[in-house]
Motif scaffolding. Structure first.
Motif, mmCIF file in Angstrom:
data_model
loop_
_atom_site.group_PDB
_atom_site.id
_atom_site.type_symbol
_atom_site.label_atom_id
_atom_site.label_comp_id
_atom_site.label_asym_id
_atom_site.label_seq_id
_atom_site.Cartn_x
_atom_site.Cartn_y
_atom_site.Cartn_z
ATOM 1 N N THR A 1 0.815 -1.220 0.000
ATOM 2 C CA THR A 1 0.000 0.000 0.000
ATOM 3 C C THR A 1 0.848 1.269 0.000
ATOM 4 O O THR A 1 0.371 2.323 -0.406
ATOM 5 N N ASN B 1 1.587 2.866 2.561
ATOM 6 C CA ASN B 1 1.239 3.605 3.777
ATOM 7 C C ASN B 1 2.078 3.070 4.931
ATOM 8 O O ASN B 1 1.995 1.892 5.259
ATOM 9 N N ASP C 1 0.291 0.986 7.585
ATOM 10 C CA ASP C 1 -0.302 -0.307 7.238
ATOM 11 C C ASP C 1 0.704 -1.400 7.568
ATOM 12 O O ASP C 1 1.858 -1.365 7.122
ATOM 13 N N GLN D 1 -4.594 -2.332 9.171
ATOM 14 C CA GLN D 1 -4.865 -0.995 8.624
ATOM 15 C C GLN D 1 -5.029 -0.029 9.793
ATOM 16 O O GLN D 1 -6.118 0.204 10.294
ATOM 17 N N ILE E 1 -0.638 -4.776 3.753
ATOM 18 C CA ILE E 1 -1.777 -5.323 4.480
ATOM 19 C C ILE E 1 -1.933 -6.784 4.072
ATOM 20 O O ILE E 1 -1.531 -7.176 2.971
#
Length: 261
Positions: free
Chosen positions: A92, A94, A97, A121, A215
């Motif tokens: 992702t 992020n 995550d 998440q 994730i």
């Protein structure tokens, strides 16, 4: 009520339960960390009184026993289990995550107590705490993980959390002594029977690790679940037809018995 109606009724109810589980699995086909529900069947044997009688002997009994000694096997739902196999990882980008590879769970604090989850998440709330989608704090080894207002968050494979180069804590990843005892609580969280605290143990760092920027995808095989849904739906319709046909035969027999000759 004929035996065929009873058997068909239980068969229809078993497939209804199976359809509900399949529908729930498909509904969570995009939920991170989701674990699919599975059901298993077993044969239930029905015995007649004559099944416990000895075999006929020519000098004692010349005719066969009625009903004849025979075991009738009927499938029934045996148990509902969680498929805890590893889901695939999805990148992702992020930094908040997180995905666990290998056995293990994140610990989450809720108003009802501590629960376990594989859904990584996470977000930073207004107080600078690392929280889940529902706003529940993610627990570290010494309480909730606090990130503060730093910009660069780095999380190592063993869960150590650094913000702008400073270590601020460590995410606590635990394993469960008996995963079969876990029950779904909702919102991708797990608990023990009756929402009790499951017995946890330290993870094996050689098998379990945290992957930042990923994730864990659900372990739901969409194609397989669709095929299973079609199979269960057709089985349910077949059992429903047996019930209807048996009812028609009973009604027809009743009408003929009452006819005058």
């Amino acid at each position: 009520m004929q035996q065929s109606t009873i058997s068909a009724l239980f068969g229809a109810l078993s497939n209804e339960t199976r359809l509900n589980l399949i529908a729930n699995n498909l509904a969570n086909a995009n939920t991170a960390g989701y674990k699919a529900d599975k059901v298993s069947f077993q044969d239930v044997f029905q015995r007649m009184a004559s099944d416990f009688s000895p075999d006929a002997r020519n000098d004692l009994q010349e005719k066969n026993l009625l009903p004849r000694p025979i075991l009738v096997a009927k499938p029934r739902l045996a148990e509902q289990t969680l498929d805890m196999t590893q889901g695939g990882l999805e990148a992702t980008g992020n930094p908040l995550d997180l995905a666990i590879t290998g056995p293990g769970f994140f610990r989450v604090q809720t108003p009802e107590g501590q629960f376990l989850t594989r859904n990584g998440q996470f977000y930073r709330n207004n107080q600078g705490m690392l929280v889940t989608n529902q706003g529940y704090p993610v627990l570290g080894q010494s309480g909730p993980v606090t990130l503060g207002e730093g910009k660069t968050v780095t999380i190592t494979r063993d869960g150590q959390v650094s913000v702008d180069g400073d270590i601020v804590g460590a995410i606590d990843v635990v394993d469960v002594a008996d995963p079969k005892q876990l029950k779904k609580y909702g919102q991708s969280m797990f608990a023990g029977p009756n929402n009790s605290q499951p017995v946890t143990q330290a993870i094996d760092t050689g098998k379990t690790g945290i992957n930042q920027g990923y994730i864990e995808k659900p372990n739901v095989n969409v194609v397989g679940e669709m095929v299973a849904m079609i199979e269960a739906q057709r089985s349910f319709e077949a059992y429903a037809k047996i019930i209807s046909s048996t009812q028609d035969m009973d009604q027809n027999a009743t009408n003929k018995v009452g006819e005058t000759r």
